[in-house]
Design an enzyme around this catalytic site. Structure first.
Site, PDB file in Angstrom:
ATOM      1  NE  ARG A  35      62.474  32.442  66.512  1.00  0.00           N
ATOM      2  CZ  ARG A  35      62.146  31.647  65.501  1.00  0.00           C
ATOM      3  NH1 ARG A  35      60.970  31.793  64.925  1.00  0.00           N
ATOM      4  NH2 ARG A  35      62.966  30.715  65.074  1.00  0.00           N
ATOM      5  CG  HIS A  81      67.946  38.168  64.364  1.00  0.00           C
ATOM      6  ND1 HIS A  81      67.600  37.971  65.687  1.00  0.00           N
ATOM      7  CD2 HIS A  81      66.802  37.998  63.649  1.00  0.00           C
ATOM      8  CE1 HIS A  81      66.315  37.702  65.768  1.00  0.00           C
ATOM      9  NE2 HIS A  81      65.802  37.714  64.537  1.00  0.00           N
ATOM     10  CE1 TYR A 125      64.279  50.448  44.250  1.00  0.00           C
ATOM     11  CE2 TYR A 125      62.612  49.053  45.254  1.00  0.00           C
ATOM     12  CZ  TYR A 125      63.404  49.389  44.165  1.00  0.00           C
ATOM     13  OH  TYR A 125      63.317  48.671  43.004  1.00  0.00           O
TER      14      TYR A 125
END
Length: 800
Positions: A35, A81, A125
């Site tokens: 990570r 992931h 968006y």
């Protein structure tokens, strides 16, 4: 540890302390490797690598339309992931923010947050695709350059590391907090980083000082200025070190004696809104009594923070105080920690570049071997086809008499000692390939591939050639993508000049603004766009406001802008924010407090080597004025007097030994020595340079320096978009004020010394380079159609 058996079940006694210790170590290594820390080879954390790979697989490339970010996030979460969509989207957003990443790897469309701390819009968006530079990280992924491993559920395969054709760890940097360790790697300029890597390729024993000659310091996306007090070298030498970064600001005094400070760049990772709040708190708490007003005038054209001061205050002293009290000066604590062979290590600069180059050598070796195998496989097939063509009648007989395709294949293999692949290729060969032309093409392809295999074998067998290829490819990548340094460098204790006058700062000196090479676009409506200088410039891209001229300069220069009425405006380029080509720039009104009265027609850097300023009017009048006439600090001065019905169309720098080329739109051009124009005062109108027919006007003017006379060329552009390029010698030297000679077209849009031209034609704004026009003659049939109908032309002065 002991065991007890209870029926079919087994109970094991364990030491809880040992089990907790082992579990914690397993968890911490999972966080470190999976990570938080980037890989030294491609500079990416796993989530970043998975995002780029998933978008590459989905075809979200620079030459294709943007797609919703929700689609990319869903692909990453589904395939690679196994974590939440929020963390994936946050990583994607950061790779798209030009204030967070030195070279964004994601080309975002929509609201991706701001330097004020505003968050990005929801992923439903926003839209995204890979940036052109991200494609360099992925280049060669389909050529067996890196290993792939199964994903978390075993249904897909993902790359262990990306090919990474540029040193992304240093270029974009990285930050992350793991368990028990952290990383904080500063970003660097792409061209400088590649220059250091190439130096290390050719000089493996290079020292840190050798590398720092090419890579002097980090380069932050928000610009700013590094005060190098030894922290940069410490960071490069040990892997850890403090780097002092401060805002770029100018001080000036407005009319009425009111001083103010203009901040145009702030340190990396500083929230602008929070910065303003903190300054306001200091004003409220009376720690900054000198400040009377604070406002943010930033726009899409660049950052601009205005700090108004009380009358009589010394702006330089207040600025020094602001550096001390606010985040206008911060410290970036570099900590170069990355994964090397899967283990976290603190790296020095030399170790980082060596690790990257080792990875690139492996990538190039595997790519070369893959291409060799592909070529050898194709050669094997072509050899079978050539064998068939050499024994065509026999092959046809075998195929016609065979009972089945398998029987024909076996007969061909036995008769001509072919492999199964070759025999299958012969059976699959189309009849049209039996023609003689096709046969020759097969032979030519075979010969080319044999030569290619020999070249690839030579690379694989010679490490020196492999390094040479690596160096060449890195240089080509830097040529395509390097954008120039943004963060300026200053040594400790170096003081700048304020915009109004030199100031003494006492015990708190201000660092000096380093001179940054820039390209300045001056538009007719009075916009100035200052961008980092590259070898070649980029098209202007604003058809409604065409370029008047483009000049090469530095941030230390003063630019003299001339409008059509003959009025000149002095602009210090240190006050002009350096922006990207996507931003329009700053207006003269923003910089000087007043707008030009007419369109801008020219711009000249007032340097020591600029002997005089030359103005040219539409009716062919020319005037030469000594540079000293434009000294002083007045922002607005007269450059030339203009007669009724006339206007200034160009302003150029000119020397005594130079020559001048003028052309009018009726198709004639003249060339004469500049010394024929005697120096005049700023209020003079000038003398005749070119005699014009009724209704014609000057559309081209150029200065030819004495050193360039022999190799200079003329570029003539017609109104319909046709162009000619021919040697300067085809324009004969004449006396000033003559009619000139035919320049190549009867309806000229521009004519002058060959340089890059920023055009607006019926297709929009574009850039015409002289190399696009074949060299020919001044007259005849050598014209080349290179554009649509021309509406405006802006020449580039000093183009390379």
């Amino acid at each position: 540890m002991s065991e007890q058996q209870f029926g079919d079940e087994r109970v094991v006694d364990v030491d809880i302390a040992e089990r907790l210790e082992q579990s914690f170590l397993d968890y911490s290594m999972s966080v470190i490797v999976g990570r938080a820390l980037p890989d030294v080879r491609d500079g990416l954390k796993p989530v970043q690598r998975r995002i780029l790979h998933a978008m590459w697989e989905a075809g979200l490339r620079p030459d294709r339309p943007h797609r919703k970010c929700a689609s990319a996030v869903g692909d990453v979460m589904k395939k690679y992931h196994p974590h939440g969509d929020v963390s994936i989207y946050e990583a994607l957003v950061r790779m798209a923010q030009d204030f967070a990443s030195r070279e964004p790897l994601i080309d975002g469309q929509g609201n991706f947050g701001s330097i004020d701390g505003d968050g990005a819009a929801a992923m439903r968006y926003t839209e995204a695709r890979l940036s052109p530079l991200a494609m360099e990280l992925l280049a060669g992924l389909d050529e067996d350059t890196v290993d792939f491993v199964p994903n978390y559920d075993g249904y897909e395969a993902e790359p262990v590391v990306l090919p990474a054709r540029f040193p992304n760890l240093l270029v974009n940097g990285s930050s992350g907090i793991a368990v028990g360790m952290a990383t904080n790697i500063p970003p660097h300029e792409l061209g400088e980083t590649i220059a250091a890597a190439r130096h290390l390729i050719h000089h493996p024993e290079a020292t840190l000082d050798d590398l720092m000659a090419h890579l002097p310091a980090p380069d932050f996306p928000t610009g700013g200025r590094i005060v190098d007090d030894g922290g940069v070298r410490t960071a490069y030498e040990t892997g850890r070190g403090p780097i002092t970064v401060e805002a770029v600001a100018t001080t000036e005094t407005r009319s009425g004696g009111l001083p103010r400070i203009i901040v145009t760049e702030i340190p990396y990772q500083v929230n602008k809104a929070t910065l303003l709040e903190r300054i306001a708190e200091h004003v409220k708490n009376r720690k900054l009594d000198a400040v009377r007003d604070l406002r943010d005038e930033s726009s899409r054209d660049g950052m601009r923070i205005v700090i108004e001061l009380k009358r009589g205050e010394d702006p330089a002293r207040v600025l020094a105080r602001l550096y001390k009290l606010s985040d206008l000066r911060t410290t970036f604590h570099a900590n170069l920690v990355a994964l090397v062979d899967g283990e976290p290590r603190t790296l020095r600069l030399l170790e980082t570049l060596h690790a990257y180059l080792d990875h690139q050598r492996e990538v190039l070796t595997r790519r070369t071997q893959h291409r060799r195998d592909q070529a050898a496989s194709r050669v094997h097939v072509l050899e079978g086809l050539l064998t068939a063509l050499a024994h065509l009648d026999e092959v046809i007989r075998i195929i016609r008499e065979a009972e089945s395709a398998d029987a024909a294949r076996n007969e061909l293999m036995g008769r001509f000692d072919l492999s199964e692949v070759q025999a299958t290729a012969i059976l699959d060969m189309q009849l049209r390939r039996l023609a003689q032309l096709e046969a020759r093409r097969i032979q030519e392809e075979h010969d080319d591939l044999v030569a290619l295999i020999a070249e690839l074998d030579a690379i694989l067998g010679d490490p020196t050639r492999l390094d040479g290829l690596l160096s060449e490819e890195l240089a080509a990548l830097a040529e395509r993508h390097a954008s120039g340094r943004r963060t300026r460098l200053a040594g400790p204790g170096e003081a700048p000049e304020a915009a109004s006058a030199p100031v003494a700062v006492g015990e708190e000196p201000l660092p000096e603004l380093g001179a940054q090479p820039i390209t300045v676009y001056a538009s007719r409506q009075g916009y100035l766009r200052s961008v980092p200088q590259k070898r070649t410039s980029t098209a202007h891209g604003v058809p409604k406001d065409p370029v008047a001229t483009v000049v090469r300069a530095t941030t230390d220069d003063v630019l003299l802008l001339v409008d059509a009425t003959g009025t000149a405006y002095r602009v210090a380029l240190a006050d002009v924010p350096v922006v990207t080509m996507r931003q329009r720039g700053s207006t003269i009104a923003q910089l000087l407090g007043e707008a030009p009265a007419a369109p801008i027609v020219g711009a000249i850097p007032l340097r020591a080597e600029t002997a005089s300023l030359l103005t040219v009017s539409a009716r062919g009048l020319v005037k030469r004025t000594a540079r000293e006439e434009f000294g002083g600090r007045a922002r607005r001065v007269g450059a030339a007097k203009v007669k009724d019905g006339d206007e200034i169309v160009a302003a150029l720098a000119c020397g005594e030994d130079d020559e001048l080329v003028l052309a009018h739109d009726a198709g004639h051009a003249i060339r004469f020595p500049a010394e024929e124009i005697r120096p005049m005062g700023r209020t003079a109108t000038g003398v005749a340079g070119l005699k014009l027919p009724a209704g014609a006007r000057v559309v081209g003017s150029s200065v030819v320096s004495a050193a360039e006379t022999e190799q200079a060329e003329i570029l003539a552009l017609a109104e319909d978009g046709s162009a000619r390029r021919y040697p300067l010698d085809e324009l004969p030297r004449q006396g000033r004020g003559g009619k000139g000679v035919q320049a190549g077209f009867t309806a000229l849009a521009w004519c002058g010394v060959a340089t890059d031209l920023h055009l607006v034609d019926d297709g929009g704004a574009r850039l015409l380079r002289p190399a696009e026009v074949p060299i020919g003659r001044r007259t005849g049939r050598s014209a080349e159609r290179v554009a649509g109908r021309i509406a405006a032309v802006g020449p580039e002065r000093g183009a390379v």
